[in-house]
Enzyme design. Structure first.
Site, PDB file in Angstrom:
ATOM      1  N   GLU A 192      50.982  29.088  12.478  1.00 25.22           N
ATOM      2  CA  GLU A 192      50.417  28.583  13.735  1.00 25.22           C
ATOM      3  C   GLU A 192      49.456  27.436  13.461  1.00 25.22           C
ATOM      4  O   GLU A 192      49.059  27.180  12.324  1.00 25.22           O
ATOM      5  CB  GLU A 192      49.654  29.698  14.472  1.00 25.22           C
ATOM      6  N   ARG A 224      42.233  38.862  22.089  1.00 26.25           N
ATOM      7  CA  ARG A 224      41.764  38.066  20.959  1.00 26.25           C
ATOM      8  C   ARG A 224      42.009  36.597  21.222  1.00 26.25           C
ATOM      9  O   ARG A 224      42.891  36.215  22.001  1.00 26.25           O
ATOM     10  CB  ARG A 224      42.427  38.490  19.653  1.00 26.25           C
ATOM     11  N   ASN A 275      43.350  32.932  20.676  1.00 24.16           N
ATOM     12  CA  ASN A 275      44.641  32.442  20.215  1.00 24.16           C
ATOM     13  C   ASN A 275      44.548  30.943  19.955  1.00 24.16           C
ATOM     14  O   ASN A 275      43.765  30.516  19.113  1.00 24.16           O
ATOM     15  CB  ASN A 275      45.724  32.793  21.241  1.00 24.16           C
ATOM     16  N   GLU A 324      49.356  45.609  36.643  1.00 21.51           N
ATOM     17  CA  GLU A 324      48.323  45.829  37.654  1.00 21.51           C
ATOM     18  C   GLU A 324      46.900  45.651  37.113  1.00 21.51           C
ATOM     19  O   GLU A 324      45.931  45.682  37.874  1.00 21.51           O
ATOM     20  CB  GLU A 324      48.451  47.236  38.253  1.00 21.51           C
ATOM     21  N   ASP A 340      55.013  27.602  23.855  1.00 25.53           N
ATOM     22  CA  ASP A 340      54.064  28.006  22.817  1.00 25.53           C
ATOM     23  C   ASP A 340      53.152  26.813  22.516  1.00 25.53           C
ATOM     24  O   ASP A 340      52.557  26.240  23.414  1.00 25.53           O
ATOM     25  CB  ASP A 340      54.817  28.510  21.586  1.00 25.53           C
TER      26      ASP A 340
END
Length: 295
Positions: A20, A103, A105, A127, A203
């Site tokens: 990433e 968390r 990203n 929900e 992404d």
């Protein structure tokens, strides 16, 4: 007339679980990226092939170049500065959450030297309201929440003039656009692109020098280039199962670097090159100079 086919090749032999956040450091002509699940920061000098890896607390969300020989880092619930020379991590601020289902990203720096990063809210029933959102870390360590309605933030990036912020909600399969002021709140949220038609969430993303947005379509194994008004200009198929993120780099920002997955928490690659780092050349535009944390 069909656009020319770009040249795509793998660089090196690294095999990340969840590659990433590639980012180019022009000061040292190096590419940095992470293995988010392993907590590894890689740094590669493409001109020489020299590569080093650095271990940080996992999971990592994103990195971006910082002033000095360092990167700013999105950790689970906070931000830090990692110095490559001393191999020291210094904490800078946190988002005020301790929820293990939330968390940090993906993230990117704006033109004023702030670091903008979003969270992913995992295991969330439909929900249940989103926890987390989009945050901005200032160089003095102040953290402010910019949005609270993005469940799985990815691909934050800025228009060439810095006045538009693009950020994806991958689970909603949409890229949002906002009017952006580095000193003020977000404004005028609108849908930039929906990616349901590609059967993939968006992404990682970046913007080229012509103002076109490049987004990774992770489940379609493609890069998509969208015009500033949200029209699809081209798709570039990739020779891997699950690409994740991308950035322009090189001396003239003419190379596009792409990370990928070998095995993440949700996806597992099927090809031997999955998890590798790739470079794409022969594209219709170059990238924008990298913004650094701290200005």
């Amino acid at each position: 007339m069909q656009p020319p086919h770009p040249d795509i090749r793998r660089l090196g032999t690294t095999r990340d679980q969840l590659g990433e956040s590639p980012c180019w450091d022009a000061e040292v002509q190096a590419l940095c990226w992470i293995d988010a699940l392993a907590g590894t920061v890689h740094r590669l000098v493409p001109a020489t092939g020299m590569r080093a890896s650095h271990a940080l607390p996992a999971p990592l969300g994103a990195i971006a170049p910082a002033q000095g020989d360092a990167v700013v880092v999105a950790l689970r619930h906070g931000f830090g500065r990692y110095d490559f020379g001393t191999r020291q991590l210094t904490m800078l601020g946190d988002i005020g959450l301790s929820d293990l289902d939330v968390r940090l990203n993906d993230g990117k720096c704006d033109a004023a030297g702030n670091f903008v990063a979003g969270t992913m809210h995992m295991n969330r029933p439909a929900e249940v309201p989103v926890r987390g959102g989009l945050y901005r870390l200032r160089p003095d360590g102040r953290v402010e929440q910019l949005a609270d309605d993005i469940g799985f933030a990815n691909g934050p990036c800025f228009s060439p003039d810095g006045r538009t912020l693009y950020v994806a909600d991958s689970l909603a399969r949409v890229i949002w656009a906002y009017d952006y002021d580095p000193q003020g709140p977000l404004a005028h949220k609108r849908c930039f692109v929906e990616t349901q038609g590609f059967d993939s969430g968006p992404d990682g993303a970046t913007v080229d020098a012509e103002g076109f947005v490049w987004s990774v379509l992770v489940r379609a194994a493609q890069l998509a280039r969208f015009s500033p008004d949200g029209m699809l200009e081209r798709c570039v198929p990739l020779p891997l199962t699950y690409p994740t993120s991308l950035c322009f780099g090189g001396p003239a920002y003419a190379q596009l670097y792409v990370t990928s997955i070998s095995r993440s928490a949700r996806l597992e690659g099927r090809l031997p090159q999955d998890g590798g780092l790739f470079v794409v050349e022969g594209l219709p535009a170059v990238g924008l100079p990298t913004r650094r944390f701290g200005g």
